[in-house]
Write a protein that holds these residues in place. Structure first.
Motif, PDB file in Angstrom:
ATOM      1  N   LYS A 181     -22.362  -2.996  10.820  1.00 56.36           N
ATOM      2  CA  LYS A 181     -22.521  -1.765  11.783  1.00 56.36           C
ATOM      3  C   LYS A 181     -21.444  -1.823  12.949  1.00 56.36           C
ATOM      4  CE  LYS A 181     -25.814   0.353  14.913  1.00 56.36           C
ATOM      5  NZ  LYS A 181     -27.105   0.421  15.581  1.00 56.36           N
ATOM      6  N   TYR A 182     -21.209  -3.074  13.298  1.00 59.47           N
ATOM      7  CA  TYR A 182     -20.173  -3.213  14.415  1.00 59.47           C
ATOM      8  C   TYR A 182     -18.948  -4.053  13.867  1.00 59.47           C
ATOM      9  CZ  TYR A 182     -24.462  -2.298  17.160  1.00 59.47           C
ATOM     10  OH  TYR A 182     -25.469  -1.632  17.821  1.00 59.47           O
ATOM     11  N   ASP A 183     -18.843  -3.903  12.848  1.00 58.36           N
ATOM     12  CA  ASP A 183     -17.452  -4.207  12.196  1.00 58.36           C
ATOM     13  C   ASP A 183     -17.282  -5.734  12.418  1.00 58.36           C
ATOM     14  OD1 ASP A 183     -16.763  -1.809  11.302  1.00 58.36           O
ATOM     15  OD2 ASP A 183     -15.797  -1.244  13.344  1.00 58.36           O
ATOM     16  N   LEU A 184     -18.367  -6.636  12.234  1.00 63.44           N
ATOM     17  CA  LEU A 184     -18.180  -8.144  12.252  1.00 63.44           C
ATOM     18  C   LEU A 184     -18.674  -8.882  11.133  1.00 63.44           C
ATOM     19  CD1 LEU A 184     -19.441  -8.538  16.124  1.00 63.44           C
ATOM     20  CD2 LEU A 184     -17.262  -8.797  15.133  1.00 63.44           C
ATOM     21  N   ALA A 185     -18.597  -8.170   9.825  1.00 66.55           N
ATOM     22  CA  ALA A 185     -19.149  -8.804   8.704  1.00 66.55           C
ATOM     23  C   ALA A 185     -18.460 -10.268   8.845  1.00 66.55           C
ATOM     24  CB  ALA A 185     -18.782  -7.926   7.430  1.00 66.55           C
ATOM     25  N   GLY A 186     -17.374 -10.500   9.120  1.00 65.29           N
ATOM     26  CA  GLY A 186     -16.710 -11.798   9.052  1.00 65.29           C
ATOM     27  C   GLY A 186     -17.166 -12.842   9.967  1.00 65.29           C
ATOM     28  N   SER A 187     -18.311 -12.519  10.780  1.00 66.83           N
ATOM     29  CA  SER A 187     -18.923 -13.289  11.787  1.00 66.83           C
ATOM     30  C   SER A 187     -20.104 -13.978  11.122  1.00 66.83           C
ATOM     31  CB  SER A 187     -18.878 -12.967  13.048  1.00 66.83           C
ATOM     32  OG  SER A 187     -17.678 -12.317  13.691  1.00 66.83           O
ATOM     33  N   THR A 188     -20.812 -13.669   9.912  1.00 67.12           N
ATOM     34  CA  THR A 188     -22.128 -13.871   9.814  1.00 67.12           C
ATOM     35  C   THR A 188     -22.130 -15.122   9.015  1.00 67.12           C
ATOM     36  OG1 THR A 188     -21.434 -12.708   7.395  1.00 67.12           O
ATOM     37  CG2 THR A 188     -22.665 -11.295   9.206  1.00 67.12           C
ATOM     38  N   LEU A 189     -23.354 -15.900   9.081  1.00 65.93           N
ATOM     39  CA  LEU A 189     -23.359 -16.956   8.501  1.00 65.93           C
ATOM     40  C   LEU A 189     -24.071 -16.681   7.023  1.00 65.93           C
ATOM     41  CD1 LEU A 189     -24.871 -18.999  11.464  1.00 65.93           C
ATOM     42  CD2 LEU A 189     -22.437 -18.905  10.705  1.00 65.93           C
ATOM     43  N   ASP A 190     -23.963 -17.942   6.251  1.00 67.61           N
ATOM     44  CA  ASP A 190     -24.440 -17.706   4.670  1.00 67.61           C
ATOM     45  C   ASP A 190     -26.226 -18.210   4.639  1.00 67.61           C
ATOM     46  OD1 ASP A 190     -21.994 -16.972   3.854  1.00 67.61           O
ATOM     47  OD2 ASP A 190     -21.172 -19.147   3.446  1.00 67.61           O
ATOM     48  N   GLY A 191     -26.375 -18.961   5.919  1.00 71.56           N
ATOM     49  CA  GLY A 191     -27.729 -19.095   5.817  1.00 71.56           C
ATOM     50  C   GLY A 191     -28.226 -19.784   7.138  1.00 71.56           C
ATOM     51  N   VAL A 192     -29.316 -19.991   7.474  1.00 74.34           N
ATOM     52  CA  VAL A 192     -29.872 -20.496   8.713  1.00 74.34           C
ATOM     53  C   VAL A 192     -29.635 -21.730   9.428  1.00 74.34           C
ATOM     54  CG1 VAL A 192     -32.177 -20.811   9.791  1.00 74.34           C
ATOM     55  CG2 VAL A 192     -32.106 -19.044   8.224  1.00 74.34           C
ATOM     56  N   MET A 193     -29.272 -21.890  10.281  1.00 70.70           N
ATOM     57  CA  MET A 193     -28.812 -23.194  11.011  1.00 70.70           C
ATOM     58  C   MET A 193     -29.662 -23.472  12.220  1.00 70.70           C
ATOM     59  SD  MET A 193     -24.546 -23.031  10.605  1.00 70.70           S
ATOM     60  CE  MET A 193     -24.378 -24.503  10.434  1.00 70.70           C
TER      61      MET A 193
END
Length: 275
Positions: free
Chosen positions: A256-268
């Motif tokens: 929604k905020y054009d930040l798909a590249g900032s996501t993580l693959d799992g919980v840390m």
């Protein structure tokens, strides 16, 4: 010792997170009090048209609260007061664009939820002067004094400017990212530094005003902050985050905020992946 503690925390999380259950204290309260400073778009800010609190962290907080069956009460406090407010029990957690840094882990725990980095930029009218990051050597660069950016920029300068016989960055600590941008527009700064996640939004908001230079010169996780006295709350939030990652809601918030590249693959937790 720290590795052992993290491993134990990960084990505890693996055993308990599936329940996504709030400790009784928070169930009884019917809400979580969350520290936030809404001056960091697109992470948290007030919509100019409606004055409504919006942003990635706001949407994420609402999604986590819904998953846990509770409400959120946003507590708008200064960034420099967040740690003390957390550790004195004034707020239950911090969700406000806070970097998960080793120094902060001495007094806090983090559930990490996105990638970030310190990013150089300049004014659009001067973009041809700064083709590479080292073009900032010897220049005056502003960044919020309340963040880790001044220390990180100084380390970068030592390794990339002084070590190569170039003049050091002249680092100016500002009252915030907005102040740095104002000084950049006024010509008092040659460049500025702020979180990489904020700049795409900034470029759409103020077209032809700024120019990003190179790639981020640090890599860090943004985290939801907790007192070390509340590991059960930390693990409940981590479990809720895992659930909204699995459902796709987490990814949708960042898209929604054009930040798909900032996501993580799992919980840390505290920079360590947990199952």
């Amino acid at each position: 010792m720290q590795k052992a503690i993290l491993a134990a925390s990960a084990c505890l999380f693996a055993m308990t997170a599936h329940a996504q259950d709030l400790p009784e204290k928070y169930k009884t309260a019917g809400k979580l009090i969350v520290a936030n400073t809404p001056n960091y778009p697109p992470m948290e800010y007030r919509d100019p048209a409606t004055n409504e609190l919006v942003g990635v962290d706001i949407d994420l907080g609402k999604a986590l609260a819904k998953q846990l069956g509770t409400e959120i009460e946003w507590s708008e406090i200064g960034f420099e007061q967040m740690v003390s407010s957390l550790n004195t029990g004034r707020v239950d957690l911090v969700l406000s664009g806070m970097s998960d840094l080793p120094a902060r882990r001495e007094t806090m725990d983090f559930v990490d939820y996105m990638r970030s980095g310190a990013q150089f930029y300049t004014s659009a009218k001067r973009k041809d002067e700064f083709k590479t990051l080292t073009d900032f050597c010897g220049k005056t660069v502003g960044m919020s004094r309340r963040t880790s950016f001044p220390d990180e920029a100084a380390k970068w300068s030592a390794a990339n400017c002084e070590a190569n016989g170039k003049p050091a960055l002249n680092i100016v600590g500002t009252e915030g990212s907005a102040d740095a941008r104002t000084q950049l527009k006024q010509g008092r700064l040659d460049g500025a530094v702020q979180g990489s996640e904020t700049l795409p939004y900034l470029l759409t908001l103020e077209k032809d005003t700024y120019a990003i230079v190179g790639e981020p010169f640090t890599e860090v996780y943004q985290g939801i902050g907790f007192s070390k006295q509340t590991p059960e709350l930390r693990d409940a939030i981590a479990g809720a985050l895992k659930a909204i990652m699995a459902s796709g809601e987490y990814k949708a918030i960042f898209e929604k905020y054009d930040l798909a590249g900032s996501t993580l693959d799992g919980v840390m937790i505290n920079g360590e992946a947990v199952k």
